[in-house]
Design a protein around this motif. Sequence first.
Motif, PDB file in Angstrom:
ATOM      1  N   GLY A  14      50.881 -62.874  -5.743  1.00 18.22           N
ATOM      2  CA  GLY A  14      50.249 -62.421  -4.521  1.00 18.22           C
ATOM      3  C   GLY A  14      50.377 -60.924  -4.559  1.00 18.22           C
ATOM      4  N   GLN A  15      50.954 -60.340  -3.533  1.00 15.47           N
ATOM      5  CA  GLN A  15      51.250 -58.906  -3.593  1.00 15.47           C
ATOM      6  C   GLN A  15      52.490 -58.704  -4.447  1.00 15.47           C
ATOM      7  OE1 GLN A  15      51.628 -56.999   0.162  1.00 15.47           O
ATOM      8  NE2 GLN A  15      51.789 -54.965  -0.677  1.00 15.47           N
ATOM      9  N   ASP A  16      52.437 -57.747  -5.348  1.00 10.89           N
ATOM     10  CA  ASP A  16      53.531 -57.531  -6.287  1.00 10.89           C
ATOM     11  C   ASP A  16      54.656 -56.767  -5.590  1.00 10.89           C
ATOM     12  OD1 ASP A  16      53.902 -55.882  -9.502  1.00 10.89           O
ATOM     13  OD2 ASP A  16      55.124 -57.356  -8.456  1.00 10.89           O
ATOM     14  N   ILE A  17      55.544 -57.522  -4.905  1.00 11.18           N
ATOM     15  CA  ILE A  17      56.582 -56.888  -4.096  1.00 11.18           C
ATOM     16  C   ILE A  17      57.616 -56.168  -4.952  1.00 11.18           C
ATOM     17  CG2 ILE A  17      56.332 -58.560  -2.230  1.00 11.18           C
ATOM     18  CD1 ILE A  17      58.797 -59.998  -3.292  1.00 11.18           C
TER      19      ILE A  17
ATOM     20  N   ILE B 193      44.923 -56.842  -9.827  1.00  8.29           N
ATOM     21  CA  ILE B 193      43.933 -57.541  -9.006  1.00  8.29           C
ATOM     22  C   ILE B 193      43.403 -56.620  -7.906  1.00  8.29           C
ATOM     23  CG2 ILE B 193      43.481 -59.557  -7.573  1.00  8.29           C
ATOM     24  CD1 ILE B 193      44.073 -60.114 -10.552  1.00  8.29           C
ATOM     25  N   SER B 194      44.309 -56.051  -7.129  1.00  4.58           N
ATOM     26  CA  SER B 194      43.938 -55.085  -6.089  1.00  4.58           C
ATOM     27  C   SER B 194      45.220 -54.501  -5.523  1.00  4.58           C
ATOM     28  CB  SER B 194      43.118 -55.755  -4.980  1.00  4.58           C
ATOM     29  OG  SER B 194      43.928 -56.640  -4.229  1.00  4.58           O
ATOM     30  N   SER B 195      45.096 -53.455  -4.728  1.00  5.01           N
ATOM     31  CA  SER B 195      46.288 -52.861  -4.119  1.00  5.01           C
ATOM     32  C   SER B 195      46.947 -53.827  -3.146  1.00  5.01           C
ATOM     33  CB  SER B 195      45.905 -51.566  -3.387  1.00  5.01           C
ATOM     34  OG  SER B 195      44.902 -51.831  -2.412  1.00  5.01           O
ATOM     35  N   LYS B 196      46.162 -54.692  -2.551  1.00  6.53           N
ATOM     36  CA  LYS B 196      46.687 -55.663  -1.590  1.00  6.53           C
ATOM     37  C   LYS B 196      47.347 -56.846  -2.277  1.00  6.53           C
ATOM     38  CE  LYS B 196      45.250 -58.865   2.074  1.00  6.53           C
ATOM     39  NZ  LYS B 196      44.112 -59.371   2.870  1.00  6.53           N
ATOM     40  N   HIS B 197      46.699 -57.351  -3.317  1.00  6.62           N
ATOM     41  CA  HIS B 197      47.189 -58.558  -3.960  1.00  6.62           C
ATOM     42  C   HIS B 197      48.117 -58.285  -5.133  1.00  6.62           C
ATOM     43  CE1 HIS B 197      43.462 -59.766  -1.873  1.00  6.62           C
ATOM     44  NE2 HIS B 197      44.097 -60.907  -1.684  1.00  6.62           N
ATOM     45  N   GLY B 198      48.198 -57.046  -5.539  1.00  6.87           N
ATOM     46  CA  GLY B 198      49.147 -56.682  -6.575  1.00  6.87           C
ATOM     47  C   GLY B 198      48.684 -56.996  -7.981  1.00  6.87           C
ATOM     48  N   VAL B 199      49.642 -57.333  -8.838  1.00  2.00           N
ATOM     49  CA  VAL B 199      49.401 -57.511 -10.269  1.00  2.00           C
ATOM     50  C   VAL B 199      49.687 -58.958 -10.665  1.00  2.00           C
ATOM     51  CG1 VAL B 199      50.057 -56.763 -12.592  1.00  2.00           C
ATOM     52  CG2 VAL B 199      50.013 -55.116 -10.701  1.00  2.00           C
ATOM     53  N   LEU B 200      48.778 -59.520 -11.411  1.00  2.00           N
ATOM     54  CA  LEU B 200      48.981 -60.865 -11.964  1.00  2.00           C
ATOM     55  C   LEU B 200      49.620 -60.692 -13.328  1.00  2.00           C
ATOM     56  CD1 LEU B 200      46.263 -63.690 -12.115  1.00  2.00           C
ATOM     57  CD2 LEU B 200      47.927 -63.310 -13.927  1.00  2.00           C
ATOM     58  N   ARG B 201      50.806 -61.266 -13.512  1.00  2.00           N
ATOM     59  CA  ARG B 201      51.526 -61.133 -14.775  1.00  2.00           C
ATOM     60  C   ARG B 201      51.780 -62.501 -15.397  1.00  2.00           C
ATOM     61  NH1 ARG B 201      54.224 -56.959 -11.773  1.00  2.00           N
ATOM     62  NH2 ARG B 201      53.932 -54.934 -12.772  1.00  2.00           N
TER      63      ARG B 201
END
Length: 408
Positions: A367-370, A321-329
């Motif tokens: 959200g953000q992919d922690i 999604i973006s560097s801020k919101h991370g990856v949607l899996r």
Amino acid sequence: MGRSNRRKGAADQFDSSDTESVSSASTAFSEVTVAHDTEVLNSQDYALDKFIDALYEKRGSTRETALSGLVNAFESNMLSAFVENKCITLLHQFLNSIKKGSTKEACLASRAIGLLAITVGSGNSSHEIMEESLPHLSKVLLSGSDASKMASVLDCLAVVTFVGAIDLAETETSLKAIWEVIHPKPASKVRWSSQKAACSIGSCPLCMAVWFLSTLLDAEDRAVRMAAGEAIAVCFEIGILNVYSNDESDTDNLDIGDSKRRDFLYMQSMKAKIADRANNLSMEAGGKGTDKKNLNDQRDLFQKIWDFIKSGESPEASVKISSKHGVLRVSSWTELIQLNFLKRFLGRGFLKHAQENELLHDIFDFGQDITESLSTQQKRISSKISSKGRTLKLNKDRKMAQVHSTEA
């Protein structure tokens, strides 16, 4: 602003050059994004208000231009604040366009309603959108309108139900309307025969639904085959084809006329048939003039379905999604189909909504992919927790399907 005042204002603004004025507003809406934040909001609101005013115009081309501008705005921006006090007003005008407008206008309005529901998110407003839309959308589906209008209305009904329905009963109401389009024949007339024995499935609505979907795996249209395959995969995932699996060990002790045994044996036979067909479709050869991309998409899909039927291996997909919101899996058929549908429906607006729309964050729990910054051991623990959550959800869905089948 009341309807009469709004229409009077619209008449004063548009006069004889209404379409050109709305087109100018659309251009202005795109150009203001480079201005100062406050000016952007003021300019956007002004352009959007002009689109809304134009929905009251008698000229169809003016309404179409306005709807196109609003659809573009909904795709490109999160307009939740703007529509907060205008939601139902907009809905009524969109529904009016579906009822009275041209096919093009109805398609645009259907899309606008779906985007409106996604914008407001789950809650009272989206529930009201669903309740007020359902009768009008169902009427269009029953009328047998042209294919493009029907497709747009089906997408709209799917979205407003997905976002706005608050319980299984409301979802079923919409599903029945959709099913009437897919399979309008009376369920009581459907019968299946195998090995000199006839098995009536009219008493088992879920059996009938899966049976009919399985027949679509032989459809000439590849898109129909793939859509049916996805639906069947979800049926497997939530346990619809395992409704009577708890009785498997006792089937030999059941009387031969017992309906549960017949339904169980039928389901087992249908599973084998579907698995065999999925395997064949995963290896289908392409002839001269075959669209290779579509063929490869089919092969890939049915390979995943066959793997899932045979070994329980779920499909996996991810979208950055973006560097801020991370990856949607996603890692289930239900989530994968939801993701693919929303990507198609939102189009170029998918990433914008994935970044800023809380509805999508809640649906896919991202959200953000922690986990990207965690150690290997922490990632493993995080993965197990996520897997357990998905398992609990699937078990819940499976129990709901079993209870529903028993009640039916």
